[in-house]
Design a protein around this motif. Structure first.
Motif, mmCIF file in Angstrom:
data_model
loop_
_atom_site.group_PDB
_atom_site.id
_atom_site.type_symbol
_atom_site.label_atom_id
_atom_site.label_comp_id
_atom_site.label_asym_id
_atom_site.label_seq_id
_atom_site.Cartn_x
_atom_site.Cartn_y
_atom_site.Cartn_z
ATOM 1 N N ALA A 1 -40.423 -70.130 -8.767
ATOM 2 C CA ALA A 1 -41.309 -70.349 -9.917
ATOM 3 C C ALA A 1 -40.820 -69.563 -11.131
ATOM 4 N N ILE A 2 -40.290 -68.362 -10.901
ATOM 5 C CA ILE A 2 -39.690 -67.592 -11.993
ATOM 6 C C ILE A 2 -38.507 -68.359 -12.573
ATOM 7 N N ASP A 3 -37.658 -68.878 -11.697
ATOM 8 C CA ASP A 3 -36.468 -69.608 -12.136
ATOM 9 C C ASP A 3 -36.835 -70.870 -12.915
ATOM 10 N N ARG A 4 -37.981 -71.475 -12.574
ATOM 11 C CA ARG A 4 -38.435 -72.678 -13.287
ATOM 12 C C ARG A 4 -39.163 -72.336 -14.581
ATOM 13 N N GLY A 5 -39.454 -71.049 -14.798
ATOM 14 C CA GLY A 5 -40.174 -70.643 -15.987
ATOM 15 C C GLY A 5 -41.682 -70.725 -15.864
ATOM 16 N N GLU A 6 -42.196 -70.887 -14.625
ATOM 17 C CA GLU A 6 -43.640 -70.971 -14.425
ATOM 18 C C GLU A 6 -44.323 -69.616 -14.564
ATOM 19 N N VAL A 7 -43.639 -68.567 -14.173
ATOM 20 C CA VAL A 7 -44.191 -67.213 -14.268
ATOM 21 C C VAL A 7 -43.146 -66.314 -14.916
ATOM 22 N N PRO A 8 -43.561 -65.182 -15.488
ATOM 23 C CA PRO A 8 -42.623 -64.336 -16.228
ATOM 24 C C PRO A 8 -41.542 -63.731 -15.338
ATOM 25 N N ALA A 9 -40.362 -63.575 -15.919
ATOM 26 C CA ALA A 9 -39.316 -62.805 -15.255
ATOM 27 C C ALA A 9 -39.825 -61.387 -15.063
ATOM 28 N N GLY A 10 -39.456 -60.770 -13.948
ATOM 29 C CA GLY A 10 -39.923 -59.428 -13.658
ATOM 30 C C GLY A 10 -41.170 -59.397 -12.808
ATOM 31 N N THR A 11 -41.690 -60.588 -12.459
ATOM 32 C CA THR A 11 -42.855 -60.647 -11.580
ATOM 33 C C THR A 11 -42.483 -60.120 -10.198
ATOM 34 N N ASP A 12 -43.350 -59.308 -9.621
ATOM 35 C CA ASP A 12 -43.149 -58.798 -8.263
ATOM 36 C C ASP A 12 -43.517 -59.918 -7.288
ATOM 37 N N VAL A 13 -42.512 -60.552 -6.733
ATOM 38 C CA VAL A 13 -42.751 -61.761 -5.935
ATOM 39 C C VAL A 13 -43.553 -61.460 -4.670
ATOM 40 N N ARG A 14 -43.345 -60.294 -4.104
ATOM 41 C CA ARG A 14 -44.040 -59.955 -2.865
ATOM 42 C C ARG A 14 -45.528 -59.688 -3.124
ATOM 43 N N GLU A 15 -45.839 -59.098 -4.267
ATOM 44 C CA GLU A 15 -47.236 -58.838 -4.589
ATOM 45 C C GLU A 15 -48.014 -60.137 -4.778
ATOM 46 N N VAL A 16 -47.371 -61.142 -5.308
ATOM 47 C CA VAL A 16 -48.050 -62.434 -5.465
ATOM 48 C C VAL A 16 -48.428 -62.998 -4.100
ATOM 49 N N ILE A 17 -47.511 -62.938 -3.146
ATOM 50 C CA ILE A 17 -47.798 -63.455 -1.807
ATOM 51 C C ILE A 17 -48.910 -62.650 -1.152
ATOM 52 N N ARG A 18 -48.873 -61.338 -1.302
ATOM 53 C CA ARG A 18 -49.941 -60.514 -0.729
ATOM 54 C C ARG A 18 -51.294 -60.872 -1.341
ATOM 55 N N ALA A 19 -51.289 -61.176 -2.630
ATOM 56 C CA ALA A 19 -52.544 -61.478 -3.320
ATOM 57 C C ALA A 19 -53.185 -62.764 -2.804
ATOM 58 N N VAL A 20 -52.388 -63.666 -2.276
ATOM 59 C CA VAL A 20 -52.931 -64.916 -1.747
ATOM 60 C C VAL A 20 -53.784 -64.664 -0.509
ATOM 61 N N SER A 21 -53.273 -63.871 0.414
ATOM 62 C CA SER A 21 -53.968 -63.696 1.691
ATOM 63 C C SER A 21 -55.046 -62.619 1.654
ATOM 64 N N ALA A 22 -54.975 -61.693 0.700
ATOM 65 C CA ALA A 22 -55.928 -60.583 0.675
ATOM 66 C C ALA A 22 -57.390 -61.034 0.657
ATOM 67 N N PRO A 23 -57.785 -61.995 -0.183
ATOM 68 C CA PRO A 23 -59.197 -62.408 -0.168
ATOM 69 C C PRO A 23 -59.623 -63.047 1.154
ATOM 70 N N LEU A 24 -58.681 -63.668 1.852
ATOM 71 C CA LEU A 24 -59.010 -64.313 3.122
ATOM 72 C C LEU A 24 -59.231 -63.265 4.207
ATOM 73 N N TYR A 25 -58.425 -62.213 4.200
ATOM 74 C CA TYR A 25 -58.657 -61.116 5.134
ATOM 75 C C TYR A 25 -59.970 -60.395 4.819
ATOM 76 N N TYR A 26 -60.305 -60.307 3.545
ATOM 77 C CA TYR A 26 -61.581 -59.686 3.168
ATOM 78 C C TYR A 26 -62.738 -60.466 3.794
ATOM 79 N N ARG A 27 -62.658 -61.785 3.736
ATOM 80 C CA ARG A 27 -63.707 -62.602 4.352
ATOM 81 C C ARG A 27 -63.745 -62.399 5.868
ATOM 82 N N LEU A 28 -62.592 -62.313 6.491
ATOM 83 C CA LEU A 28 -62.533 -62.142 7.940
ATOM 84 C C LEU A 28 -63.121 -60.806 8.372
ATOM 85 N N LEU A 29 -62.756 -59.734 7.664
ATOM 86 C CA LEU A 29 -63.043 -58.387 8.142
ATOM 87 C C LEU A 29 -64.261 -57.736 7.501
ATOM 88 N N THR A 30 -64.651 -58.191 6.321
ATOM 89 C CA THR A 30 -65.659 -57.450 5.577
ATOM 90 C C THR A 30 -66.886 -58.273 5.208
#
Length: 209
Positions: A146-175
């Protein structure tokens, strides 16, 4: 990050050793779901798997080592990432894998048990961290694309984006106990994609282009 796939312990090619490992890991998963980490017992797992106790003790030695192997097996069997050509659609695919896994009665209970064990057992925590590192690494390239396509800014932390996807789902499961349905998965993906486009996950010191 998505990790839906065959249940832990599904038989794979490789002869008797692979079949024994599959049976034992399946039994370990069942025991975790039923009793939790604190009551895991290698002799009981051997009985469930219909495998000799000496085989289990010789190969794994401790409950912690067995749980670590179970997590490795789950990571190995997880489905590969989907590539759609769109960051939002890729993240939705990821979120729906996570949602289906956590909403599954057996798999959801298994993850709850492993996460609970990781809070008080360092080696289990290390194994859990490795599991998630494997899954984040699998899906991170979709953000780089997505960075290479220009969808998101260069310098985006790619791993943090992936973590952000699942975090709310784990919150629902556990909390929160809120519903873990496809709508929740799509919402999590949409939020992460929007934040990434807005530059929320730029690495420290980077500024949005």
């Amino acid at each position: 990050m998505g990790f839906e796939g065959a249940d832990p312990g599904t038989v794979r090619p490789g002869g008797r050793t692979a079949r024994v490992r599959a049976s034992v890991l399946r039994a370990a998963g069942d025991a975790l779901v039923e009793h939790g980490f604190a009551r895991l017992d290698l002799a009981d797992i051997a009985r469930r798997a219909e495998v000799g106790k000496t085989t289990v003790y010789r190969r794994w030695g401790t409950v912690t080592s067995l749980v670590a192997d179970l997590l490795l097996d789950m990571a190995e069997q997880s489905l590969p990432r989907t590539e759609t050509g769109s960051l939002l659609d890729d993240l939705k695919a990821n979120a729906r894998l996570v949602q289906r896994t956590l909403a599954d009665p057996r798999q959801g209970a298994l993850f709850k048990a492993v996460i609970a064990a990781a809070t008080c057992e360092a080696k289990t925590a290390e194994a859990l961290h490795r599991f998630y590192d494997i899954r984040v690494t699998e899906w991170a390239p979709c953000v780089q694309q997505a960075i290479d396509r220009g969808e998101v800014p260069a310098g985006t932390d790619v791993r943090e984006v992936i973590r952000a996807v699942s975090a709310p789902l784990y919150y629902r499961l556990l909390t929160s106990g809120d519903r873990l349905d496809e709508a929740a998965a799509d919402q999590a993906a949409e939020a992460a994609a929007a934040a990434a486009r807005a530059g929320a996950y730029l690495r420290g010191g980077e500024s949005r282009a």
